[in-house]
Structures are given as C-alpha cells and as structure tokens.
Write an enzyme that holds these catalytic residues in place. Structure first.
Site, PDB file in Angstrom:
ATOM      1  N   THR A 177      -2.807   5.275   4.001  1.00 38.79           N
ATOM      2  CA  THR A 177      -3.364   5.209   5.359  1.00 38.79           C
ATOM      3  C   THR A 177      -2.858   6.405   6.144  1.00 38.79           C
ATOM      4  O   THR A 177      -1.646   6.559   6.328  1.00 38.79           O
ATOM      5  CB  THR A 177      -2.937   3.915   6.052  1.00 38.79           C
ATOM      6  OG1 THR A 177      -3.341   2.841   5.219  1.00 38.79           O
ATOM      7  CG2 THR A 177      -3.560   3.778   7.420  1.00 38.79           C
ATOM      8  N   GLU A 217      -7.948   2.320   1.183  1.00 37.55           N
ATOM      9  CA  GLU A 217      -7.802   1.046   0.478  1.00 37.55           C
ATOM     10  C   GLU A 217      -7.659  -0.060   1.512  1.00 37.55           C
ATOM     11  O   GLU A 217      -6.997   0.120   2.513  1.00 37.55           O
ATOM     12  CB  GLU A 217      -6.551   1.136  -0.410  1.00 37.55           C
ATOM     13  CG  GLU A 217      -6.256  -0.081  -1.228  1.00 37.55           C
ATOM     14  CD  GLU A 217      -7.446  -0.542  -2.050  1.00 37.55           C
ATOM     15  OE1 GLU A 217      -7.930   0.240  -2.895  1.00 37.55           O
ATOM     16  OE2 GLU A 217      -7.917  -1.676  -1.833  1.00 37.55           O
ATOM     17  N   CYS A 237       1.856  -2.274   7.530  1.00 36.91           N
ATOM     18  CA  CYS A 237       0.590  -1.648   7.948  1.00 36.91           C
ATOM     19  C   CYS A 237       0.292  -1.800   9.434  1.00 36.91           C
ATOM     20  O   CYS A 237       0.278  -0.811  10.162  1.00 36.91           O
ATOM     21  CB  CYS A 237      -0.554  -2.215   7.125  1.00 36.91           C
ATOM     22  SG  CYS A 237      -0.291  -1.988   5.369  1.00 36.91           S
TER      23      CYS A 237
HETATM   24  C1  UGA Z   1      -3.396  -5.346   6.130  1.00 37.69           C
HETATM   25  C2  UGA Z   1      -4.930  -5.424   6.099  1.00 37.69           C
HETATM   26  O1  UGA Z   1      -5.346  -6.792   6.205  1.00 37.69           O
HETATM   27  C3  UGA Z   1      -5.498  -4.823   4.798  1.00 37.69           C
HETATM   28  O2  UGA Z   1      -6.918  -4.815   4.847  1.00 37.69           O
HETATM   29  C4  UGA Z   1      -4.986  -3.384   4.680  1.00 37.69           C
HETATM   30  O3  UGA Z   1      -5.427  -2.790   3.473  1.00 37.69           O
HETATM   31  C5  UGA Z   1      -3.456  -3.385   4.706  1.00 37.69           C
HETATM   32  O4  UGA Z   1      -3.001  -3.976   5.942  1.00 37.69           O
HETATM   33  C6  UGA Z   1      -2.995  -1.954   4.609  1.00 37.69           C
HETATM   34  O5  UGA Z   1      -3.331  -1.151   5.475  1.00 37.69           O
HETATM   35  O6  UGA Z   1      -2.398  -1.588   3.573  1.00 37.69           O
HETATM   36  P1  UGA Z   1      -1.399  -6.766   5.029  1.00 37.69           P
HETATM   37  O7  UGA Z   1      -0.529  -6.084   6.037  1.00 37.69           O
HETATM   38  O8  UGA Z   1      -0.985  -6.768   3.610  1.00 37.69           O
HETATM   39  O9  UGA Z   1      -2.899  -6.152   5.062  1.00 37.69           O
HETATM   40  O10 UGA Z   1      -1.534  -8.325   5.440  1.00 37.69           O
HETATM   41  P2  UGA Z   1      -2.479  -9.172   6.437  1.00 37.69           P
HETATM   42  O11 UGA Z   1      -2.982 -10.331   5.685  1.00 37.69           O
HETATM   43  O12 UGA Z   1      -3.480  -8.325   7.102  1.00 37.69           O
HETATM   44  O13 UGA Z   1      -1.419  -9.718   7.510  1.00 37.69           O
HETATM   45  C7  UGA Z   1      -0.725  -8.845   8.410  1.00 37.69           C
HETATM   46  C8  UGA Z   1       0.080  -9.635   9.416  1.00 37.69           C
HETATM   47  O14 UGA Z   1      -0.774 -10.293  10.342  1.00 37.69           O
HETATM   48  C9  UGA Z   1       0.952 -10.738   8.798  1.00 37.69           C
HETATM   49  O15 UGA Z   1       2.229 -10.706   9.407  1.00 37.69           O
HETATM   50  C10 UGA Z   1       0.224 -12.023   9.139  1.00 37.69           C
HETATM   51  O16 UGA Z   1       1.080 -13.117   9.246  1.00 37.69           O
HETATM   52  C11 UGA Z   1      -0.391 -11.661  10.476  1.00 37.69           C
HETATM   53  N1  UGA Z   1      -1.597 -12.454  10.825  1.00 37.69           N
HETATM   54  C12 UGA Z   1      -2.728 -12.329  10.089  1.00 37.69           C
HETATM   55  C13 UGA Z   1      -1.571 -13.300  11.925  1.00 37.69           C
HETATM   56  O17 UGA Z   1      -0.547 -13.424  12.645  1.00 37.69           O
HETATM   57  N2  UGA Z   1      -2.703 -13.999  12.253  1.00 37.69           N
HETATM   58  C14 UGA Z   1      -3.837 -13.902  11.532  1.00 37.69           C
HETATM   59  O18 UGA Z   1      -4.834 -14.568  11.895  1.00 37.69           O
HETATM   60  C15 UGA Z   1      -3.866 -13.056  10.424  1.00 37.69           C
END
Ligand code: UGA
Length: 438
Positions: free
Chosen positions: A122, A152, A261
């Site tokens: 990124t 990605e 991220c």
């Molecule tokens: C995120 C993106 O979702 C991916 O599409 C992207 O590729 C990735 O970053 C990246 O740039 O490499 P990731 O950080 O692995 O993925 O995980 P997420 O599932 O997006 O969750 C991120 C954070 O948001 C977590 O702490 C999660 O608990 C929080 N979250 C997520 C919430 O508090 N509420 C939600 O409704 C969803």
C-alpha cells in the site's frame, strides 16, 4: 506459467507468493529477514494465518516456490517482480517508502533484460513515479522495464480466502501490453478486472481503506449517541445497512480499528492530500475518533467499577482482530496501558497473540486460559471477538470472578444469557444490563 519474484514475505507478500505458485507459476519469494526465510525453508509459517500451514506445505511440494534472502537470482529469473515490502508510518503520518526504494534500486542494479515491476504494497499515489525514477537512475545497463500497480485487498485472518476469491482486481499500467500480462495472471478469477492508469490504481487502494475506516469511525460515533439516548447501535447499523447504497458491512461498533493498515493508511492518505494542497480533514476526524475509543472504553469500566486501583481486569483478546496473531496498533494495547495507568492489575488471554503481545507489553499477567485470566477478577473486558469466547462455560467464569461484570467491546456475547447467569453486562452503544442501579 510465469516466472514471478515477490520481494517481502509479510502478509501480502507471502500470501501473494504462495497464491501465484498455487496457480501454477514459478515463484521466487525474497525477504531480507533471515529468520523468516529460514522458517519458510523449514516449512514453518512465520506468522499465524488460518490455512497458511497447509498452503505452504502444498506449494512446497509442487516445487514451484523457492525462498531467498539474496534477491539476485529472483531478479535474474523473473519476468514480473512484485514489491510487497513494508511501508510503515513515519512520526508525521507519511508512509516511509525507504524499503520500496531499496528494492527498486536493487532490481535496477541486477536486472539484465526486460522486467515488469509491480508495486503491491500500500503506497501513496505517485509512488510508481518514484520507483520508475529510481530504477532509471540506477539502471546503468539501460535495460528496458515497465512499472505497474496491482494493489492487494486481502484481510488478515482471511487472507488466503481473499487472495483466491477477490471482489475485484485492480491493475494500474502504462501500456496495454503490460495490462494484458498482469490480467492474465488472474485468468480464471470470476471477479471484475479493472485496468487503469497507475495513479488511479494507487488511489483506489488508499481510498478503499480510508473509506472503510470512515465507516467504522462513523458507526462508533453513532454508538456513543446511542449510549447517551438508550438506543441500540446494532439495530441502527442494521437499519442503515439494509439500504444497499450504505451496506451493512463494516458498521460494527466497538473499541476501534487497529492493525497494520487502517490506522497507517488513513494518516498517510490525508498527508498525501495535504502535500497536494488539499484539506482532507474528514480523515483527520476519522483518525481522531478512532484514537478516542480506548479511553472511552476504559472510562466506562471505571464508571462501573468506581475505582480501578488494585482491581483485577481480565482482558479477553489481544490481537487487533480475530484469527490473527497480529497486535500492531491493536486497541488492546491502548486499553491495557490506560488500565495500568489507573492502577488496575491486568490478566490477559488471547488464543494466538500472546507471544507477540508480550514483546511489546510488559507488566501484565499472560494467562494460559480465559478461566485463569478471569479468576479472581473484578471485570472482563472483551476486546477481540474470538469465537472461543462465545463457547466458554460462562457460569464457571461467573463463579471464578470476584464480581461478575463483562464489558463487551465488540458486542459479541449474548448479553441476555450472561445476565441470566448473574453478570452485569456492558455492551457498546446499547443499554447495559446493570444490577443495583442506584
Ligand atoms: C484491511 C482491509 O479490510 C483489506 O481490504 C486491506 O487489504 C488490508 O486492510 C490492507 O490494506 O492490507 P485488515 O486490516 O487485515 O484489512 O482487517 P479488517 O478486517 O479490515 O479490520 C481492520 C480493523 O477494523 C480491525 O481492528 C477490526 O476489528 C476493525 N473493524 C472492522 C471494526 O471495528 N468494525 C467493523 O465493522 C469492521
């Protein structure tokens, strides 16, 4: 079959390398971290990710992947080189692109024939310009090359599934020919393939992550309003999300987003806007709201327990999200730090992330089970929604605790059932179940 080099064997790099090898390409995976490469050579995943063990084993058996600390062979052999190295934040929020530059320079110094060089990390918009410039500067043999961007979108915890089942492929290129070569890598995937110019592809990635983070901060603010007014944030999210223009995903209120991220990308994106003379303060607010989640959560705990000094709090979950052992920017770290500042004692349990947490977080007890963590505690603070926590023997937990109180930072548990078992239950953004309200 293509010959592909992947520089960087972190979440994105390793999954990309294994994924392309599984699709039948010959892949050279390169990382300067000797320990990581030694593990991979022994067939051990360097981090926890569901299915990674099996995928690594499967791909190693095909002989289509090799692991290297020295990237020379990879550059020499590969037609396409992916850059998947880290882009950590600088103190001012901008992305530190020195690892990207170092790889670009290395490629330039070692390539002997035409290469396609693809950034997958990124990166801020216009990074490809700098990669191109760096390669041109160090490319003494004047070998022909082209730079492209192929962001990605995989998530930790479901990275392998996401690699093989993307919702879209984005390819930023300078020529149709390279667009075709890169699109061909994903032949057989059923999702849309969007071929754009490079700046557009770079912005798509940052804009996507920032938008998702914005959704989370938005619902977190709504949850605060729900708490003040007695409304239920989960129902509000559902009511909003049923409008397909809004969508219900990423509207789960909680203790905030973490990980490697969102926190970094939101900051980097508003910084890059600033560098171009734009005021993207909307994203500053997203970041600011997120930064306040931990102290809000701890204030709630304090309000219910009166004093935190010498009280024992059991923290359930340390990873920034379930199904990973990653604690980078994890809300748990901030929450625990604030609890310790208040004089509380903390006993924490996480199914996978305790080893990583222990490297950065001292002064707490790491329990070997949720029961041990809860034993003698005054409250449980659930910070990561691991499935394991749903299936615990909660009546046993109630009997082990000094005072059975649960603060559910992810609205994950069945509050009504917990209340029947004698717990006080404090969710996020909806009414608490409290005894002896006075
Ligand atoms: C995120 C993106 O979702 C991916 O599409 C992207 O590729 C990735 O970053 C990246 O740039 O490499 P990731 O950080 O692995 O993925 O995980 P997420 O599932 O997006 O969750 C991120 C954070 O948001 C977590 O702490 C999660 O608990 C929080 N979250 C997520 C919430 O508090 N509420 C939600 O409704 C969803």
């Amino acid at each position: 079959m293509k010959k592909i080099a992947v520089f960087g064997a972190g979440y994105v790099g390793l999954i990309t390398a294994l994924g392309f090898a599984k699709l039948g390409n010959r892949v050279y995976s390169v990382d300067k971290d000797k320990g990581k490469i030694e593990k991979l050579l022994r067939g051990e995943p360097p981090f926890y990710e569901p299915g990674l063990d099996e995928l690594l084993e499967e791909v190693r058996r095909t002989g289509l992947i090799s692991f290297h600390t020295d990237g020379r062979e990879a550059v020499k052999e590969a037609d396409i080189i992916f850059i998947c190295v880290g882009t950590p934040p600088l103190p001012d929020g901008r992305a530190d692109l020195s690892q990207v530059e170092a790889v670009a320079r290395f490629i330039a110094e070692n390539m002997q024939e035409f290469k396609i060089i693809v950034e997958k990390s990124t990166v801020p918009v216009r990074t490809s310009f700098w990669i191109k410039r760096t390669i041109s500067l160090y490319n003494r043999r004047k070998v022909d090359f082209e730079v492209a961007s192929n962001p990605e979108f995989l998530r930790e915890g479901s990275a392998i599934h996401d690699f093989f089942n993307p919702e879209r492929i984005v390819i930023g290129v300078e020529s149709e020919r390279v667009g075709k070569v890169l699109s061909d890598l994903y032949r057989g995937f059923s999702c849309p393939v969007l071929v754009t110019d490079i700046n557009t592809a770079e912005i798509i990635k940052h804009a996507s992550n920032s938008f998702l983070a914005m959704k989370i901060s938005f619902i977190n603010m709504i949850s605060d309003l729900c708490e003040k007014t007695g409304a239920d944030v989960d129902m509000v999210a559902r009511g909003m999300g049923l409008d397909s223009r809004i969508g219900e995903k990423f509207l789960k209120a909680g203790v905030g987003y973490g990980g490697s991220c969102f926190p970094k990308d939101v900051k980097a994106f508003y910084r890059i806007a600033e560098e171009h003379g734009l005021d993207f303060s909307l994203l500053k607010e997203v970041d600011r709201i997120n930064n306040k989640r931990a102290s809000r959560f701890v204030a709630k705990i304090k309000k219910a327990l009166w004093n935190l000094k010498a009280k024992k709090i059991a923290v359930f979950g340390l990873a920034f999200k379930p199904n990973t052992d990653d604690v980078r920017e994890a809300p748990s770290l901030r929450i625990i730090k604030l609890l310790l500042e208040e004089g509380a004692e903390v006993s924490a349990y996480d199914p996978k992330a305790m080893e990583n947490a222990a490297k950065v977080l001292k002064g707490i007890e790491y329990a070997s089970s949720p029961y041990e963590a809860a034993s003698g505690s005054n409250a449980i603070a659930l910070v990561t929604e691991w499935d394991e926590f749903k299936n615990l023997d909660w009546s046993r937990i109630a009997s082990l605790m000094e005072t059975p109180i649960v603060f559910d930072g992810r609205n994950f548990l069945d509050g009504r059932r917990l209340a029947e078992l004698g717990f006080e239950y404090y969710p996020i953004g909806k009414p608490a179940v409290v005894r002896n309200e006075g």
